[in-house]
Design an enzyme around this catalytic site. Structure first.
Site, mmCIF file in Angstrom:
data_model
loop_
_atom_site.group_PDB
_atom_site.id
_atom_site.type_symbol
_atom_site.label_atom_id
_atom_site.label_comp_id
_atom_site.label_asym_id
_atom_site.label_seq_id
_atom_site.Cartn_x
_atom_site.Cartn_y
_atom_site.Cartn_z
ATOM 1 C CE LYS A 109 1.089 1.486 4.460
ATOM 2 N NZ LYS A 109 1.056 2.234 5.112
ATOM 3 N N GLY A 123 3.414 -1.525 4.042
ATOM 4 C CA GLY A 123 2.857 -2.342 4.024
ATOM 5 C C GLY A 123 3.040 -3.991 4.839
ATOM 6 C CG ASP A 152 -1.113 0.444 8.620
ATOM 7 O OD1 ASP A 152 -1.443 1.819 9.018
ATOM 8 O OD2 ASP A 152 0.159 0.937 8.257
#
Length: 284
Positions: free
Chosen positions: A14, A104, A140
């Protein structure tokens, strides 16, 4: 599904298209406003369901497997405990994303593990229930479980679906690990960006409140960003170290990549508002 291999589960990276730090709460967590978008590059996981409840992880990077605190194994264990399933899994990780890069990798691996095993074990948890499990693994993780580009605020747990433009990105990976905890504990981190409504944020110039501090602390990030900004609008994702430039066309991004100095590494990827993981799940 027992003893059958289920191949090619993506764990996409991401980007934080913007990241604002609003303030630090009394509990030490930071209130943020940020915009997540997936890209067409990431790790890959393969799974084999077993009947004995054991969990095994193999990887092309040895130290990922050696770490008993690995997020993939923790995710699988959490799902076992939450659902009381007697099934286990053998998992293969093809690690392609840098660790500590702000894109991420670990969180995405954990989310893919939860989504895939929930389907393969037929444990039937809802997406919201999986996101709740994921939040215990990292702030996340719910974004990756949700599977859609999202605006997040608070400590990252409040998600609103958005559809930013899907640029081509050149993502560069400085050869340095940036500690998220250190950046958020640093007294020089700005923590007073006013909260704005979503419409205002989407129409304002985008920036990353962590970038100036990271560039000061990590010369490798500064050099990489200085190079990239000559080719395209560029900024850092997360707390770094990765930086990205926006391009309208794939060829423009590839042309810039071809000019990359030999002491830098990077890759070209497409922004996508639907996670590649969603497409894999739809194939079941």
């Amino acid at each position: 599904m027992s003893n059958q291999l289920s191949l090619g589960w993506p764990a996409p990276a991401k980007l934080n298209l913007f990241l604002h730090v609003n303030h630090r709460r009394e509990d030490g967590y930071h209130e943020l406003q940020t915009l997540f978008q997936f890209i067409s590059h990431g790790d890959l996981l393969d799974f084999k369901v077993t009947d004995d409840g054991s969990l095994k992880l193999h990887s092309n990077i040895g130290n990922v497997v050696a770490d008993s605190d690995n997020l993939i194994l923790r995710a699988a264990k959490l799902l076992q405990e939450r659902t009381a399933t007697e099934k286990g899994a053998e998992i293969w990780l093809d690690k392609r994303l840098p660790m500590g890069g702000g894109i991420g990798g670990g969180s995405s691996d954990a989310a893919t593990c939860l989504i895939a095993l929930n389907a393969l074990w037929q444990t039937h948890l809802s997406r919201d229930e999986l996101a709740e499990l994921g939040l215990a693994l990292g702030a996340d993780v719910p974004v990756f479980i949700n599977g859609l580009s999202a605006f997040a605020e608070g400590v990252g747990e409040k998600l609103i679906q958005v559809s930013p433009k899907e640029y081509w990105y050149l993502v560069l990976v400085p050869d340095v690990h940036v500690s998220t905890a250190e950046i958020f504990q640093d007294p020089d981190l700005p923590r007073n960006t006013p909260k704005l409504d979503l419409d205002s944020l989407m129409s304002s110039p985008w920036r990353n409140d962590c970038q100036e501090l990271v560039v000061k602390r990590y010369p490798q990030v500064a050099k990489t960003l200085d190079w990239l900004i000559e080719y395209a609008p560029s900024r850092m994702t997360g707390t770094g170290a990765c930086v990205f430039g926006e391009f309208e066309q794939q060829q423009q991004a590839q042309d810039a990549l071809a000019q990359l100095p030999s002491n830098m590494t990077g890759f070209v990827a497409k922004g996508t508002n639907i996670s590649p993981l969603e497409l894999r799940l739809a194939q079941l």
